[in-house]
Every structure is written in structure tokens, then in C-alpha cells.
Design an enzyme around this catalytic site. Structure first.
Site, mmCIF file in Angstrom:
data_model
loop_
_atom_site.group_PDB
_atom_site.id
_atom_site.type_symbol
_atom_site.label_atom_id
_atom_site.label_comp_id
_atom_site.label_asym_id
_atom_site.label_seq_id
_atom_site.Cartn_x
_atom_site.Cartn_y
_atom_site.Cartn_z
ATOM 1 N N SER A 537 8.597 27.335 45.921
ATOM 2 C CA SER A 537 9.108 27.240 44.558
ATOM 3 C C SER A 537 8.096 26.497 43.684
ATOM 4 O O SER A 537 6.958 26.935 43.591
ATOM 5 C CB SER A 537 10.474 26.563 44.577
ATOM 6 O OG SER A 537 11.133 26.766 43.366
ATOM 7 N N ASP A 619 15.149 37.022 45.363
ATOM 8 C CA ASP A 619 14.846 35.795 44.633
ATOM 9 C C ASP A 619 14.776 36.140 43.156
ATOM 10 O O ASP A 619 13.782 36.681 42.685
ATOM 11 C CB ASP A 619 13.515 35.205 45.109
ATOM 12 C CG ASP A 619 13.218 33.885 44.414
ATOM 13 O OD1 ASP A 619 14.042 33.455 43.575
ATOM 14 O OD2 ASP A 619 12.171 33.287 44.709
ATOM 15 N N HIS A 651 16.002 32.828 47.207
ATOM 16 C CA HIS A 651 14.945 31.826 47.050
ATOM 17 C C HIS A 651 14.722 31.083 48.379
ATOM 18 O O HIS A 651 13.704 30.442 48.568
ATOM 19 C CB HIS A 651 15.382 30.855 45.942
ATOM 20 C CG HIS A 651 14.272 30.115 45.260
ATOM 21 N ND1 HIS A 651 13.132 30.728 44.789
ATOM 22 C CD2 HIS A 651 14.127 28.802 44.947
ATOM 23 C CE1 HIS A 651 12.345 29.815 44.226
ATOM 24 N NE2 HIS A 651 12.917 28.633 44.307
#
Ligand SMILES: *[C@@H]1O[C@H](CO)[C@@H](O)[C@H](O)[C@H]1NC(C)=O
Ligand SMILES: *[C@@H]1O[C@H](CO)[C@@H](O)[C@H](O)[C@H]1NC(C)=O
Ligand SMILES: *[C@@H]1O[C@H](CO)[C@@H](O)[C@H](O)[C@H]1NC(C)=O
Ligand SMILES: *[C@@H]1O[C@H](CO)[C@@H](O)[C@H](O)[C@H]1NC(C)=O
Length: 677
Positions: A537, A619, A651
């Protein structure tokens, strides 16, 4: 005899070292996964959910378990089966739970501990997820959350299409369809002392949010902490119906009279409110409140509202931590207040907040506290974990600040295998990190270093167990793991968190450079010529940023999971637009220079370090084109690289079989490059 006992000792040592040899990814993924424990009213029994994944059967087995405060480290299976969940005590010896009965239907069951038997109470035509029970002289109100599908968009022909005419087309890992979470209520009565006479008075549940358009719990992570109730009143949080949910974080605290369904708005903050709680007599309502619009990581302020006078109190204003949740509690001396957990210097610590004295009392320091139960008793039931211990339960004596083990989760990992370090970052600010060594660590040899960079970016490497980014698993494959909490991290004061805004590749990057310098110069068992860095991320953003900057040349390999390649594209394709708007100071057309300044794709010219890219198709926060773009760039430039796409993950890679593959790919990638000469 001496020989024999020595033989025994050696044998024991051999067995112990075998057991401790090392935890690998498979063992970590197969270890029991537990919910938090919930104590009964008397505080002598607890219930929790546990599930185990088996790579032999390729499936989970799970059940609802009992733990008894008088029998240490013993769990009794009460309700087997994956379809049973959400247990909540109704009396000291019975609890309700939800059973998914197929066809998207759920039933509420009651389990009687004395007879170890159960029976059904209520059937609902949609899946139920959260349960909460309030008692009032012999009657109970059960509030639960379920899905209201009446607003669902259905195409009128045979096409298969999603159609939108406003923002927020998808969220986290699903397309918005017009379904929403709703709260419902049923009333239960008991005809005699015998729990077997418990029955539902209502055959259909009351839709508490009918005609309001409000959603509770709030997607995608909302749960039972999004509401609380007395028998007659419900306090809950929902997204502000007058704000666009894609561009604003605002959530509002509401009070609902469950008899008249009359709704009252309590909060006025323009940011997100959370963790609403109401005292048993309804005389006090508390919640957490962020004040900055569009900022999901603003500091949570604690607000106490007095319905009689309409007065609002903002308590412990000077406390420089952002509590994650609050609940009512009583100290052993009878003082009433709140228990709160908050990120605190690399841990999730427990605090007591005195309303009368307006002070915060720090309680735990060891491991992390994930939840508190029995909060009005002298002994709290805490669910805890650490880097070397999956979720375990303790009885915490508040007066003595001592804990007694209730149920362990010991995988044989050594507590001495990790330690915290502090070093000097940009501007001389202290930066926190954890150094995690392999279980069979040998100080006379040197190890490659694996630098872990967290997401958020407003997050922290807290001393907790996780099946994703578990430092012990990477360390056990022969690395020293170094987790860093650079500028922007949580748990070090709000100023430190705020300072990453408009500065994504600035201060945090410098803090990481200084961290790597510190470790390679100060830790003798780290081989500075064999280093790798990994991140997901925002951590994946930082990997792509490092790749285009001098630090990138110091690593032998990089791993980027669901990262940002192009900040501009991220703005246009993400689900929660308020996030880049806050962190980059506006939209790209309002503040393009900031997006361009910190855009990893502007530095692809310099990319040269072997990199593994992992991205998942569901995601919707950072879309898979980010991963594919980074991979295409690496391949075009002939930089050794590999791309993994998980089509059915969001994610986070959550499915155990996918996660095992993830671990095998990541570990073999970093091991290969640190071992090349
Ligand atoms: C999970 O495994 C543990 C032992 O490792 C066992 O005690 C427990 O009953 C198992 N739970 C389930 C739900 O299979
Ligand atoms: C809990 O343990 C105590 C002491 O062993 C025992 O008397 C009691 O029956 C147990 N409770 C339950 C519900 O099993
Ligand atoms: C809810 O409304 C009813 C009807 O007006 C009223 O009698 C009751 O006191 C209200 N409940 C609360 C808790 O305010
Ligand atoms: C530690 O490493 C040294 C150097 O390689 C080796 O001689 C020694 O046997 C190792 N110790 C253990 C306990 O493995």
C-alpha cells in the site's frame, strides 16, 4: 544416574529446539485464529470463536469455544461449525449466536451452558452479522445488523452491467449495488427462570433505520462498535447523508428512540465520528470525533454528551494519542470512566480515562491489547497478541497492573527474539523500529536485512500478531527484519502523523535512509551488503519511490505489494477520493505540483533494482493497473522483475492457499538475491 539425567536434559533440549526451530509460513497460516474473548456478566466465563485452516483438507474448521477463569489454559468446544458466529451472553450461563442456515438466511440461536444444548429463537430472511443484547426487567432487546437489499439496482433486461450517475462506484473490494447495512431489533421474553422458555415476542424484526437512508454499521469495516443501546434508545454512527461519501469522511452520531423511531443528531464535527457508547441509565453518551474534514487519520477526540442538559464535554484534550475505541469502565475503587486502546510507541496499549479528574492513566506496556471485556469488574478480560504470540487471553488486575493467563496461543516463539530500537530521524526526531531476529539466531554470524515499510501511511508496526506481514516468519527464513515507523506513523503524537501530508516521498524517505544507516553501522550481526526492502500500500508506494532514488541502489531486491505507481492515476481511480485530496492538498488540477513532486512514475529512468510486484484484482483502493504499470516499466528496462496477480483478493491477500503462495514467492525472491554473489 548423572549420565541418564544429562541424557534426558539433552533430549529435552533437542525436543525444545525442534519445537522452536522456526515457524514457517505454513505453520503460521495453520495456527488457530481467534476472535476476541467476551466475558459473561459475572466475569467467570468467556466465549470466543476459533478457526483453523488445514492445508491437508484445504478448508477451515471453526467453532464457538468456552474458557473458564478457574481452569487455566483450557478451551471447550461448545458449538462446532463454520456457520455459527457472533456469540453474545444473554445470562451468565447462556448466550445467543448467529447461524447461517443457507440461502442467505440466518437464525438466532440460544445456547445453554448448563445443559450444553441449544435451540432456535428467530429466523431472518437475510444474513445477520452483529448481535447486541440489552436487558430490561425480564425482557431483552436484541439488536442485529443485516443487509437491506431493497435499494439494489437490477437491470430490466438480460444485460449484466453496473450503472452509475454519481460518485462512489465501488468500495474496497466490491461494486456499489444499492444494498446497505441496516440495524434491526427483536424483543425476547422468558416465561420462567428456565432459559428454555426464552422466546421471541416479535415474528418480524423492526427495521430501526427504516426510511432514514442511513447505513450502520458503516462499510467496509464497520462492526458492533458502530452502535450501542439501552433498552429504549440506540446510539449509532452513519455516514452523513448530506455529504458525498467518496469525497467526505464525515460520519454523524445519532440517537434513536426505538419506540417512536424518532431520530436526533448529536454530533456536529465535520470529520468522522466513531465508537458511540451510551451509559446503562442513558444519562451519558460518549463517542470519538475527528474534526478535520476529509482526514481519515485525524486525532480522535473524546466527547461526552449529557442528554438531560444537552451539554457536550470534550475530555482529556491534552492527551496526544488517538484512541481507536472507547467503552465505559469502572476502576476497582469505584471510579467511573472509560477504557480506551490506542497506538502507542509501537504497541496497542490500554488506558483508563477518568472523566472526573480529566486524566489518562496508562495501564499495559507489554504486547498489545486488542479488546477489553468485563470492563466494570476489578479484573478485565483482555485479548492480546504480540509479534511472537497469536491472540491469547488474560485476566488483568487493574489495581495491581498484573495479568494472569487464561488461554495461551504458544507456538514456541521466543520473546527474546525481538527488541525495539529508537534512532534519530529527520530534524533529530526520534524514530521507532522493531528488530526481529530468527528463532535460531546465532550472534557470531551475519544476516541479510529485510526492511519492512508499513501502509497507511498513517499506521504503525505494532507489537501484534498478524497472518499478513508477520515479521517472525520472514526472520525465520534467515533475515533480520527491521520494521520502521517513519514520519506519518501513528502512536507518537498527532504532529508526527500530520507531517506526512504533502510530503509523501520527503521526510519518511529520509527517515528510512537514516534507519538503514543506523542499523548497518550499529548492529554487528547485520550484513549491510545484503539488504532487501518490502512494503504494501503506502509501503508499496515507498518501494517504488526508493527504486527511483539513491537508497534503491543499496538494496539487492525490492517487493511491492499493492503499491502506488502513479499518484495522478491513483487519485482518479481510487474509491475514497478524500484520502488523496487530504494527503496531497487538493485534487491534481488544484495542486498538481505536489502530485508530480512525489510521483514514483516520474523517476522510472533510474529504476535498476530487481523487484517483485504483487497486486490483486479486487483491490479497488489501489487498482491493479498500478502494479501492471510498474511491472511493464521494469520489464521494458530489462530490470529483473516478476508480477503476481491475485484475481480473487482485495487490498489484502486473505485466503490461506493464496497467502501460502504469496509467502513462498516473496521469501524465495528475497532469499535468491541476498544469496547471489
Ligand atoms: C484448532 O486447533 C487446536 C489445536 O491446535 C485445537 O485445540 C482446536 O480445537 C482447533 N479448533 C478447531 C475449530 O478446529
Ligand atoms: C468452571 O470451572 C469450575 C472449577 O473447575 C467448575 O466448578 C465449573 O463447573 C466450571 N464452569 C463451567 C461452566 O464449566
Ligand atoms: C421514546 O418516546 C416515547 C414516546 O414519545 C417516550 O415515552 C419515551 O420516554 C422515549 N424514550 C426515551 C428513552 O426517551
Ligand atoms: C554459530 O556460528 C558459528 C560460526 O559459524 C558456529 O561455529 C557455531 O557452531 C554456531 N552456533 C550454533 C549454536 O549453531
Amino acid at each position: 544416574m548423572l549420565l541418564k539425567s544429562r541424557y534426558c536434559f539433552l533430549l529435552l533440549m533437542a525436543i525444545a529446539s525442534l519445537a522452536m526451530a522456526s515457524l514457517d509460513a505454513k505453520q503460521m497460516l495453520e495456527a488457530p485464529r481467534r476472535s476476541s474473548v467476551i466475558a459473561n456478566f459475572r466475569g467467570d466465563l468467556g466465549i470466543f470463536l476459533e478457526s483453523n485452516y488445514s492445508f491437508k483438507d484445504h478448508s477451515f474448521s471453526s467453532g464457538i469455544y468456552l474458557v473458564n477463569s478457574t481452569t487455566k489454559n483450557h478451551q471447550e468446544l461448545l458449538v462446532p461449525g463454520k456457520e455459527s458466529k457472533s456469540p453474545q451472553w444473554i445470562t451468565d450461563h447462556s448466550f445467543l449466536y448467529v447461524k447461517d442456515v443457507g440461502d442467505s438466511r440466518s437464525s438466532i440461536f440460544v445456547f445453554d451452558i448448563d445443559s450444553r444444548s441449544e435451540f432456535g429463537l428467530y429466523d431472518h430472511s437475510a444474513p445477520i452479522s452483529e448481535l447486541s443484547i440489552v436487558k430490561d426487567s425480564g425482557r431483552y432487546r436484541v439488536i442485529f445488523s443485516s443487509v437491506d437489499a431493497s435499494g439494489r439496482y437490477e437491470p430490466s433486461d438480460h444485460s449484466n452491467v453496473h450503472v452509475y450517475d454519481s460518485l462512489f462506484v465501488r468500495h474496497w473490494d466490491h461494486w456499489k449495488t444499492g444494498e446497505r447495512n441496516c440495524l434491526y431489533s427483536i424483543i425476547l421474553e422468558q416465561d420462567s427462570e428456565n432459559i428454555r422458555t426464552l422466546h421471541s415476542v416479535t415474528s418480524t424484526a423492526t427495521d430501526l433505520l427504516k426510511d432514514t437512508g442511513l447505513e450502520c454499521p458503516i462499510e467496509p469495516f464497520g462492526d458492533s462498535t458502530d452502535f450501542d443501546a439501552t433498552f429504549n434508545e440506540l446510539v449509532f454512527v452513519a455516514k452523513d447523508p448530506h455529504s458525498n461519501p467518496a469525497t467526505q469522511t464525515r460520519t454523524v452520531v445519532y440517537l434513536l428512540n426505538m419506540t417512536t423511531l424518532k431520530l436526533k443528531t448529536l454530533s456536529t464535527a465535520m470529520g468522522a465520528c466513531s465508537s458511540p457508547i451510551i451509559s446503562e441509565d442513558g444519562s451519558k453518551i460518549g463517542w470519538l470525533e475527528m474534526r478535520t474534514p476529509q482526514y481519515e487519520s485525524d486525532q480522535n477526540q473524546i466527547i461526552i454528551y449529557h442528554p438531560k442538559t444537552g451539554k457536550k464535554q470534550h475530555i482529556v484534550r491534552k492527551w496526544d494519542r488517538s484512541p481507536a475505541s472507547i467503552q465505559w469502565g469502572t476502576l476497582p475503587n469505584g471510579e467511573k470512566g472509560l477504557y480506551a486502546t490506542a497506538d502507542d510507541e509501537g504497541r496497542k496499549n490500554l488506558f483508563f480515562i477518568s472523566m472526573k479528574r480529566d486524566i489518562v492513566i496508562p495501564l499495559t506496556k507489554d504486547g498489545s491489547v486488542l479488546s477489553v471485556s468485563n470492563s466494570n469488574g476489578p479484573e478485565l478480560w483482555l485479548s492480546k497478541s504480540s509479534f511472537v504470540r497469536p491472540k491469547y487471553f488474560v485476566l488483568y488486575d487493574v489495581a495491581k497492573k498484573e495479568e494472569k493467563l487464561l488461554l495461551d496461543a504458544n507456538l514456541g516463539l521466543k520473546k527474546s527474539s525481538y527488541e525495539e530500537i529508537w534512532y534519530s530521524g529527520t530534524g533529530g526526531r526520534k524514530i521507532h523500529g522493531w528488530l526481529v531476529r530468527p528463532q535460531n539466531f546465532n550472534a557470531s554470524i551475519t544476516y541479510p536485512l529485510a526492511v519492512f515499510i508499513h501502509g497507511g501511511p498513517q499506521g504503525s508496526w505494532t507489537d501484534t500478531w498478524s497472518t499478513r506481514w508477520n515479521p517472525a516468519v520472514v526472520a525465520n527464513s534467515g533475515f533480520i527484519v527491521f520494521t520502521i515507523d517513519p514520519t506519518g506513523s501513528t502512536g507518537y503524537g498527532q504532529g508526527f502523523t500530520d507531517d506526512i501530508a504533502l510530503n509523501w516521498g520527503g521526510r519518511p524517505y529520509q527517515d528510512i535512509v537514516r534507519g538503514v544507516d543506523y542499523i548497518t553501522s550499529k548492529i554487528p550481526y547485520v550484513d549491510g551488503s545484503r539488504m532487501v526492502a518490502l512494503g504494501a500500500s503506502y509501503g508499496g508506494y515507498m518501494i517504488n519511490w526508493i527504486q527511483g532514488h539513491p537508497l534503491g541502489r543499496r538494496f539487492r531486491a525490492l517487493v511491492c505489494h499493492d503499491g502506488v505507481f502513479n499518484t495522478l492515476n491513483t487519485f482518479y481511480s481510487t474509491d475514497e477520493l478524500y484520502f488523496p485530496i487530504h494527503d496531497f492538498g487538493g485534487t491534481p488540477w488544484e495542486n498538481r505540483a505536489v502530485y508530480e513532486r512525489w510521483n514514483p512514475s516520474n523517476f522510472v529512468d533510474y529504476w535498476a533494482t530487481p523487484q517483485l510486484i504483487i497486486h490483486s484484482s479486487k483491490d479497488y483502493r489501489l487498482t491493479e493497473s498500478e502494479g501492471i504499470s510498474a511491472f511493464n516499466s521494469l520489464q521494458y528496462k530489462n530490470v529483473p522483475s516478476k508480477l503476481l496477480i491475485f484475481e480473487d483478493e482485495n487490498h489484502w491477500v486473505l485466503k490461506p492457499e493464496n497467502s501460502l503462495r504469496w509467502h513462498n514467492e516473496v521469501l524465495s525472491w528475497i532469499t535468491k538475491f541476498v544469496n547471489d554473489n
